[in-house]
Design a protein around this motif. Structure first.
Motif, PDB file in Angstrom:
ATOM      1  N   LYS A 128      -9.194  88.389  32.206  1.00 40.14           N
ATOM      2  CA  LYS A 128      -9.306  89.571  33.052  1.00 40.14           C
ATOM      3  C   LYS A 128     -10.266  89.270  34.177  1.00 40.14           C
ATOM      4  N   ILE A 132      -8.008  93.114  36.412  1.00 41.67           N
ATOM      5  CA  ILE A 132      -6.583  92.801  36.306  1.00 41.67           C
ATOM      6  C   ILE A 132      -6.384  91.754  35.219  1.00 41.67           C
ATOM      7  N   ALA A 151      -0.297  88.061  37.519  1.00 38.31           N
ATOM      8  CA  ALA A 151      -0.556  89.412  37.038  1.00 38.31           C
ATOM      9  C   ALA A 151       0.731  90.221  37.163  1.00 38.31           C
TER      10      ALA A 151
END
Length: 309
Positions: A128, A132, A151
């Protein structure tokens, strides 16, 4: 940078071709920078990040791969902030031993200050950054150890040198007798299967017409595979221009010495001509680069054009 919609937590520092792009990701918990540019731009990289962070520390460095234009700022950033650093798992032993031959810095006529790392990344992992979730995807071809970050929401791909808007990076493994074309084909196929709205490449502006970029990349790859000497010629041109951006001017004698000493340059030149013909080869390449505006040709050497960054 072009007007591409990106998440608010993500910022791209689009750099010249001597340095890779840097991607800054910031959330409430952590700040991170993906790829750090070339060594001679390290102070500028620190200044860019420092200004953007406005007093916060840089917590994490992530390297997509360890070519000198993507990790050359690592050491300086680590000194400034003691940032944790994540590198491709396949490069772990080379960095731990600082094996410059394996890391290709000297082999390409480039430099990189020694840096450390705290952890590794491998295909299939998730991290992360900037609030995101990113999937780590293997991207061999240009470099055997290279990674991409994807992503699914917000449909962004950090592609490094696996896909640019107009091509991809030199297929280095093919220069030394390894396999790279097939791997690059597989990476392009993998990208084609992803739902991508925006690509952030290692060089050049982020772009959204992924289908057109893939078509150009497939076409270029087929052209290179049809005659591998084209990859060797492209590699020499790219590495000569890269060196010229760093040193600004070189005599032909210095270029010949670089071809003799730098293993990857040497291997590329051997695919194109016997060593006795390298002076002629270099002048031919310099002439072609001068016609394209990439350099200025002089009687005894070459210079970077005034506009080159």
């Amino acid at each position: 940078m072009s007007d591409i919609a990106l998440p608010a937590s993500l910022r791209v520092f689009e750099r010249g071709w001597l340095s890779s792009n840097n991607i800054l990701l910031v959330d409430e918990e952590r700040t991170a920078l993906v790829d750090t540019g070339y060594a001679t731009h390290a102070e500028q990289t620190v200044a860019l990040v420092q200004h953007a962070l406005a007093g916060r520390a840089l917590d994490t460095i992530v390297n997509t791969h360890l070519h000198s234009d993507h990790c050359g700022g690592n050491a300086r950033l680590q000194t400034q902030w003691r940032s944790e650093t994540l590198i491709p798992a396949a490069s772990e032993h080379a960095v731990r031993a600082w094996d410059e031959a394996r890391l290709t810095f000297g082999a390409t006529g480039q430099t990189c200050e020694r840096f450390t790392f705290t952890d590794t990344l491998a295909p299939g992992m998730r991290l992360k950054l900037g609030g995101i979730d990113w999937d780590v995807i293997g991207a061999p071809g240009h470099d055997p150890d290279s990674l991409m970050l994807y992503a699914s929401e917000p449909r962004v791909l950090i592609s490094a040198d696996a896909l640019w808007e107009h091509g991809f990076g030199v297929i280095f493994p093919e220069l030394e007798g390894g396999s790279g074309f097939a791997e690059q084909q597989a990476v392009l196929d993998a990208i084609a299967r992803l739902d991508v709205a925006t690509v952030i490449p290692g060089h050049g502006a982020p772009f959204s017409d992924v289908g057109a970029a893939l078509e150009r990349a497939y076409s270029r790859l087929a052209w290179l595979r049809a005659d591998p000497s084209r990859n060797a010629k492209n590699a020499l041109k790219v590495l000569i221009v890269f060196k010229l951006l760093e040193v600004r001017a070189m005599r032909f004698a210095a270029l010949e010495a670089m071809l003799a000493d730098a293993a990857i340059l040497h291997a590329a030149a051997q695919q194109l001509a016997p060593q006795s013909a390298w002076p002629t080869l270099l002048r031919e390449l310099a002439g072609e680069l001068a016609k394209s505006g990439a350099l200025v040709l002089r009687e005894d050497g070459i210079e970077a054009p005034a506009h080159a960054a």
